[in-house]
Structure formats: C-alpha cells, structure tokens
Design an enzyme around this catalytic site. Structure first.
Site: not given
Length: 286
Positions: A87, A201
């Site tokens: 992440c 992302c």
C-alpha cells in the site's frame, strides 16, 4: 549455460518461507500475485485491514496511530518471515514506525517515479494515486530526487479505488469512471505531453487495461509490483526463514467482524487466498 539473470530467476522460484502481504483492501493482491508468480514455492498469505478501509481518505494521524498496531497483531497471528506493506499510502506515511514495531523484515511500497522518469520520452509523466499518497512528503521527496528534471502531474482519486474493487469483483461499474480518473492529468498544463503514468496505488493495476483503453495512444502505465516482489525475495533470502508447520499458504485475514466482506472474500479467492481465518481484532484503546 545459465546466465546470471536465469540463475537469479531460478533462485527466486525456489525460495522458501512465509510472506504476509498487507493492504487496506484488495489492492495488495496485485503485489501478492507478482510474488507468487516469481516464487511458487513460497507460502503467501494476505491480510486486509477491513476495519479501517479505505486508507486513502484517512488522516495522517489516524493512520500513524493504527498501522503499527494492526501490523503487530497480524504478524503475531500469521507468523510470517517477511511482512509486505502492499500500500503506497501506508508505506509513504508509516513504514519506519511499522519497522520499529516488528522484529521481522518489512518491505514497503513506493510510487514507481524513478523508473517512470527514466522511461519518459517527452519529459512529462502522470502520477495517479490516492489523495493520501499525493500529499505525502515522501512522494514529494521521490519527485525531487528522481524526477526534478521532468514535469510530474499528480492526481489523487479515491473513487478509482472503489471502481477497481467493483471491477475485480465482477460487479456493475461505470466505464466512464476510468476516463474521469485520468482527465485531471491529461487536462492539466502540459497534460497533452504525458506519455507515462505511474499507478501509485496497488488497486490500480487491477484495472490497468481499462485505464489504458481510456488513455490516448502511446501512453505507458507502470507500477511497482514486480519490484516489490523482487525486493521481498531478496529480503527473505537474508532473513533465514524459520521452520514452520506444514500448513500451506493462501490464508486470508481481516480486521473486523460483522461486516459484509463477500466482495473481498470472492476476489481474494480468485487470487488463491481462499482460507478465511477468524478476524484479527485490535484491543480497544483507553
């Protein structure tokens, strides 16, 4: 005769140990997939912080307070040799804090700005991320260090995270959302010259093909998934994995109970994480 690259590839494929890949939702599955493809013998588990999803719209303070705690709880339960934070938002904010809390190696995720800067021919790249990653000082430092000589157009989208999850689950979605997510990049000053876009992302590679179809011809999309997988295997080799039980990988951990996790479970199952474990809950703070 075996070349050095071929030898390294074989070593990667034969790697042993247990890895826990972590994200707020299902985006980290794109990183887990890369790891599993490079090293099929590894035991790889997956954890989603369903109790705090999504990270992209949470405050820095809230994430800093939560991430070391949730990482510690998950590692205690899963007993991996390496913990992978798949992440960008979490890594650019609290990677050092998580490393300080855990006693095993931690691999983070950072936007692929350096390779994008090397790849561009026009000198203009886009950075598509969550709002949290866009505003991080860490991201600004990467741009300063590796892309100071080129133009970087940034855009943060939480809606694209939700769109990627709906697409991955096979649910109905608005195809126009991909064009809308890219529009702020191409409509910006110098946006017509963008030839490379960083998917910063881990959710976004789930819809790489859809984003590519919505972009002008000749635009290249890159992410850091393969680089994270290679770094995980390097770290694992140096970590001397401890003997574990014969239990296979493919476990899925969540961090709340009572929620509707049907979509997450469905998609994780498609990626091979089909053994849903009891929720890993954090103790209430006083």
């Amino acid at each position: 005769m075996t070349t050095p690259d071929q030898s390294m590839t074989q070593e990667m494929r034969d790697a042993q140990g247990r890895v826990l890949v972590f994200d707020s939702g299902m985006g980290g599955l794109t990183v887990a997939r890369e790891i599993c493809q490079m090293a099929p013998a590894l035991k790889v588990d997956y954890a989603a912080d369903t109790g705090f999803f999504p990270y992209g719209d949470k405050s820095d303070e809230a994430l800093r307070a939560r991430l070391p705690d949730v990482a510690e709880a998950l590692v205690r339960e899963a007993q991996p040799d390496v913990f992978v934070i798949a992440c960008n938002t979490a890594s650019t904010l609290a990677l050092d804090e998580v490393r300080a809390r855990l006693d095993i190696p931690v691999v983070g995720t950072v936007p692929a700005i350096k390779p994008a800067a090397s790849l561009t021919r026009t000198g203009v790249i886009g950075l598509l991320a969550t709002p949290g990653t866009i505003r991080r000082a860490y991201t600004a430092k990467l741009i300063e260090d590796f892309a100071s000589e080129i133009t970087v157009i940034l855009h943060g989208s939480v809606e694209l995270v939700r769109l990627a999850e709906a697409f991955a689950a096979g649910e109905a979605y608005d195809g126009g959302g991909f064009t809308a997510a890219l529009a702020p990049i191409f409509d910006a000053k110098d946006g017509g010259d963008v030839d490379t876009i960083v998917l910063a992302c881990t959710h976004f590679p789930l819809v790489r093909a859809q984003l590519a179809a919505a972009a002008p011809d000749g635009v290249t999309f890159i992410d850091s998934g393969a680089a994270i997988a290679r770094q995980t295997l390097r770290v694992l080799e140096g970590a001397a994995p401890q003997p574990r039980t014969g239990e296979a990988g493919g476990r899925l951990y969540i961090t709340d109970e009572g929620g509707d996790h049907g979509r997450l479970v469905k998609v994780c199952g498609r990626f091979g994480f089909d053994r849903v474990c009891p929720p890993v809950l954090l103790p209430a703070k006083r």
